[in-house]
Design a protein around this motif. Sequence first.
Motif, PDB file in Angstrom:
ATOM      1  N   ARG A 212      18.088 -11.671 -10.365  1.00 61.87           N
ATOM      2  CA  ARG A 212      19.353 -12.302 -10.695  1.00 61.87           C
ATOM      3  C   ARG A 212      19.783 -11.797 -12.074  1.00 61.87           C
ATOM      4  NH1 ARG A 212      21.153 -16.206  -7.227  1.00 61.87           N
ATOM      5  NH2 ARG A 212      23.082 -15.581  -8.220  1.00 61.87           N
ATOM      6  N   SER A 213      21.022 -11.331 -12.173  1.00 64.21           N
ATOM      7  CA  SER A 213      21.453 -10.662 -13.402  1.00 64.21           C
ATOM      8  C   SER A 213      21.579 -11.611 -14.583  1.00 64.21           C
ATOM      9  CB  SER A 213      22.793  -9.949 -13.166  1.00 64.21           C
ATOM     10  OG  SER A 213      23.796 -10.876 -12.788  1.00 64.21           O
ATOM     11  N   TRP A 214      21.983 -12.877 -14.339  1.00 63.83           N
ATOM     12  CA  TRP A 214      22.213 -13.802 -15.456  1.00 63.83           C
ATOM     13  C   TRP A 214      20.913 -14.225 -16.113  1.00 63.83           C
ATOM     14  CZ3 TRP A 214      26.754 -17.603 -15.835  1.00 63.83           C
ATOM     15  CH2 TRP A 214      27.938 -16.944 -15.523  1.00 63.83           C
ATOM     16  N   THR A 215      19.891 -14.449 -15.310  1.00 67.81           N
ATOM     17  CA  THR A 215      18.629 -14.979 -15.841  1.00 67.81           C
ATOM     18  C   THR A 215      17.532 -13.937 -15.940  1.00 67.81           C
ATOM     19  OG1 THR A 215      17.902 -15.599 -13.616  1.00 67.81           O
ATOM     20  CG2 THR A 215      19.144 -17.247 -14.881  1.00 67.81           C
ATOM     21  N   GLY A 216      17.654 -12.848 -15.173  1.00 67.26           N
ATOM     22  CA  GLY A 216      16.593 -11.855 -15.114  1.00 67.26           C
ATOM     23  C   GLY A 216      15.468 -12.235 -14.164  1.00 67.26           C
ATOM     24  N   TYR A 217      15.569 -13.390 -13.491  1.00 70.94           N
ATOM     25  CA  TYR A 217      14.503 -13.821 -12.598  1.00 70.94           C
ATOM     26  C   TYR A 217      14.315 -12.811 -11.465  1.00 70.94           C
ATOM     27  CZ  TYR A 217      14.958 -18.479 -14.732  1.00 70.94           C
ATOM     28  OH  TYR A 217      15.004 -19.538 -15.613  1.00 70.94           O
ATOM     29  N   CYS A 218      13.062 -12.484 -11.167  1.00 66.87           N
ATOM     30  CA  CYS A 218      12.751 -11.617 -10.037  1.00 66.87           C
ATOM     31  C   CYS A 218      12.740 -12.468  -8.773  1.00 66.87           C
ATOM     32  CB  CYS A 218      11.400 -10.931 -10.237  1.00 66.87           C
ATOM     33  SG  CYS A 218      10.965  -9.812  -8.896  1.00 66.87           S
ATOM     34  N   ILE A 219      13.602 -12.144  -7.815  1.00 65.15           N
ATOM     35  CA  ILE A 219      13.701 -12.914  -6.581  1.00 65.15           C
ATOM     36  C   ILE A 219      12.943 -12.233  -5.443  1.00 65.15           C
ATOM     37  CG2 ILE A 219      15.273 -13.982  -4.924  1.00 65.15           C
ATOM     38  CD1 ILE A 219      15.384 -15.122  -7.787  1.00 65.15           C
ATOM     39  N   ASP A 220      13.066 -10.897  -5.341  1.00 59.35           N
ATOM     40  CA  ASP A 220      12.409 -10.170  -4.255  1.00 59.35           C
ATOM     41  C   ASP A 220      11.688  -8.932  -4.778  1.00 59.35           C
ATOM     42  OD1 ASP A 220      13.787 -11.851  -2.313  1.00 59.35           O
ATOM     43  OD2 ASP A 220      15.553 -10.599  -2.664  1.00 59.35           O
ATOM     44  N   GLN A 221      10.539  -8.636  -4.185  1.00 53.76           N
ATOM     45  CA  GLN A 221       9.871  -7.345  -4.312  1.00 53.76           C
ATOM     46  C   GLN A 221       9.683  -6.824  -2.888  1.00 53.76           C
ATOM     47  OE1 GLN A 221       7.298  -8.240  -8.401  1.00 53.76           O
ATOM     48  NE2 GLN A 221       6.245  -8.184  -6.434  1.00 53.76           N
ATOM     49  N   ILE A 222      10.498  -5.822  -2.484  1.00 53.33           N
ATOM     50  CA  ILE A 222      10.580  -5.374  -1.099  1.00 53.33           C
ATOM     51  C   ILE A 222       9.856  -4.035  -0.976  1.00 53.33           C
ATOM     52  CG2 ILE A 222      12.145  -4.905   0.812  1.00 53.33           C
ATOM     53  CD1 ILE A 222      14.312  -6.401  -0.924  1.00 53.33           C
ATOM     54  N   HIS A 223       8.810  -3.985  -0.154  1.00 53.22           N
ATOM     55  CA  HIS A 223       7.939  -2.813  -0.065  1.00 53.22           C
ATOM     56  C   HIS A 223       8.307  -1.951   1.143  1.00 53.22           C
ATOM     57  CE1 HIS A 223       5.226  -4.459  -3.169  1.00 53.22           C
ATOM     58  NE2 HIS A 223       5.540  -5.629  -2.635  1.00 53.22           N
ATOM     59  N   PHE A 224       8.258  -0.628   0.935  1.00 55.07           N
ATOM     60  CA  PHE A 224       8.614   0.340   1.975  1.00 55.07           C
ATOM     61  C   PHE A 224       7.512   1.385   2.127  1.00 55.07           C
ATOM     62  CE2 PHE A 224      12.563  -1.300   0.278  1.00 55.07           C
ATOM     63  CZ  PHE A 224      13.387  -1.460   1.382  1.00 55.07           C
ATOM     64  N   VAL A 225       7.501   2.024   3.290  1.00 59.54           N
ATOM     65  CA  VAL A 225       6.703   3.230   3.515  1.00 59.54           C
ATOM     66  C   VAL A 225       7.636   4.277   4.091  1.00 59.54           C
ATOM     67  CG1 VAL A 225       4.530   1.999   3.865  1.00 59.54           C
ATOM     68  CG2 VAL A 225       6.024   2.449   5.831  1.00 59.54           C
ATOM     69  N   THR A 226       7.300   5.555   3.897  1.00 56.04           N
ATOM     70  CA  THR A 226       8.131   6.623   4.454  1.00 56.04           C
ATOM     71  C   THR A 226       8.049   6.595   5.980  1.00 56.04           C
ATOM     72  OG1 THR A 226       6.301   8.172   4.238  1.00 56.04           O
ATOM     73  CG2 THR A 226       7.880   8.073   2.423  1.00 56.04           C
TER      74      THR A 226
END
Length: 544
Positions: A212-226
């Motif tokens: 979230r841009s206002w607070t800097g809180y991390c909401i998601d960490q989305i993991h990918f593979v090729t």
Amino acid sequence: MSLSIAKAGAYGGVLLTHTGQILLREPSNHFDGYVWTFAKGKAELGDSPEQTALREVREETGYEGEVIDVLPGVFKGGTSTNAYFVMRHIGSQGPLDWETWSTRWVSFEEAQRLIEQTTNSIGRMRDLAVLVAAKVWFDANRREVLPNTDTCKPATKNDWNSQEMPARYSTLALEFTLNTEDAIAIRLGFIPSKMEEKWFAYFADNTLYQHRSWTGYCIDQIHFVTYAGGLRATHAEVNRDPEQYESTDDAEDLRRIEMMVRGLAELNQMPPQPSSVPSAIQLASQPNYLGKPEVVHQLLAGWFEVVLKCIVKEATPADRHELMISLVRIMTEDNTGYVRMPGWHTADQLGKSLVKCLGLDEDYCAGESLAMIVSEGLAAVDLAVRKLSETMFLQVIDEATWQQRHTELLSYVVSVFLGTESVLFPGKILQQMAEPHGKATSKSFDELLAELNGIGKRLPAFKFVDIAVQAGTVLTFKLNAAVQCVVAQGNKVEFQGQVVSLSRAAVLALQQAGRKVKAARGPDFWLYMGISLTDYRTMMQEES
């Protein structure tokens, strides 16, 4: 660059970076009580304000500066008025002149803490006001501070003041894929450039981080593979700290995550749009822009003044009511002669800030218009001003201490209406700011306040249960006895088939009576047993 700046006795520069750092200087020997401050000085013969500011920045901070904009406002110091340019630095730092011991790049929060070490009270208040103005400018013009020359440069963690994922989170399994073009696009991330853009995102180590841009809180960490020339989403950690993110619905978060990822990919493949910075600068340059601290300060200082005049009987309740209606209109309507901040002057943003910081009843304000919340907020400020003033009348604090606390209270309320209270007054609420913090008399503060029962002051948020009015009770409208509402559960009333708050019912009734209003104090307009609910509550308290 040639910019028009207000006439002042001295000119200076506020240096910013795109990551939210601001430059402070430490004057040698903490001259005149200044511990940390901004570079400024008086013009030499033949110098323009811009030349003066650039010279003072170079001499007192060691940096060559580039002027970006004018910081709105003229700031009064102890010996002169000051005006500032917003600048970015060019190249590495050079030597400091004899007037400066050291410099520091710091966050806005740290800057506030350092400036507060200054013992010169006038200079400290001026520099805090400069800091507020700089934060407001920065929030509206972040990309302009250090614009990327390469429009395809990916966002990085250092591009924003972002926080780590908290200890409380859920891990959700994902199963969607991105083609080659989409995979390239999401790696660019996203850096917001205006207040309406509420998310910051960057891609690192096959993980998309969404904050979230206002607070800097991390909401998601989305993991990918090729996968097949693109990417396949495997799982995500989702914030479950209730103070940072309210959702607990896994299914809803799964839908949101895929929608946001695909939306980011689409956004980053769109043709470049014209920069929003010129329009933001044009907006902020208007004389009655409600993002300028001095504009909001002037408006709210008028409110403080009329409250004080009411206390000493130099103004009437009608004067106070008229000013309240005017301020509510300014904060909630267009075409009032004032320019509101896009995205801020809404019930969801300013409204929530007022409820939180001014101690309003959250349930009472839920679902209400911004106009109603602003009127409630002004009434809460009225009570705080009266409470602080009464401590002086009862000699809990002396006049000098009262003046200092009054100024701080006004500064706090201004920061709440600007949305900068978390920088200048972190963790503070209105009730704390109204406390006297003075030397106690022989009586306790509670004992002295008990003597003030006869002094009129705003009552707490109205509740039917407090005056023993039960659901099913019929109330009549003050202006027309034929118009009625019925008390319902949950501190609401039923009016013409709708279950609404008492204040909303009053607004609807007033509008139907031809009054052009958007806010009203419900207890003032609804009668019980022939008198207004406000008067009935007062009568019951006097009898108890």
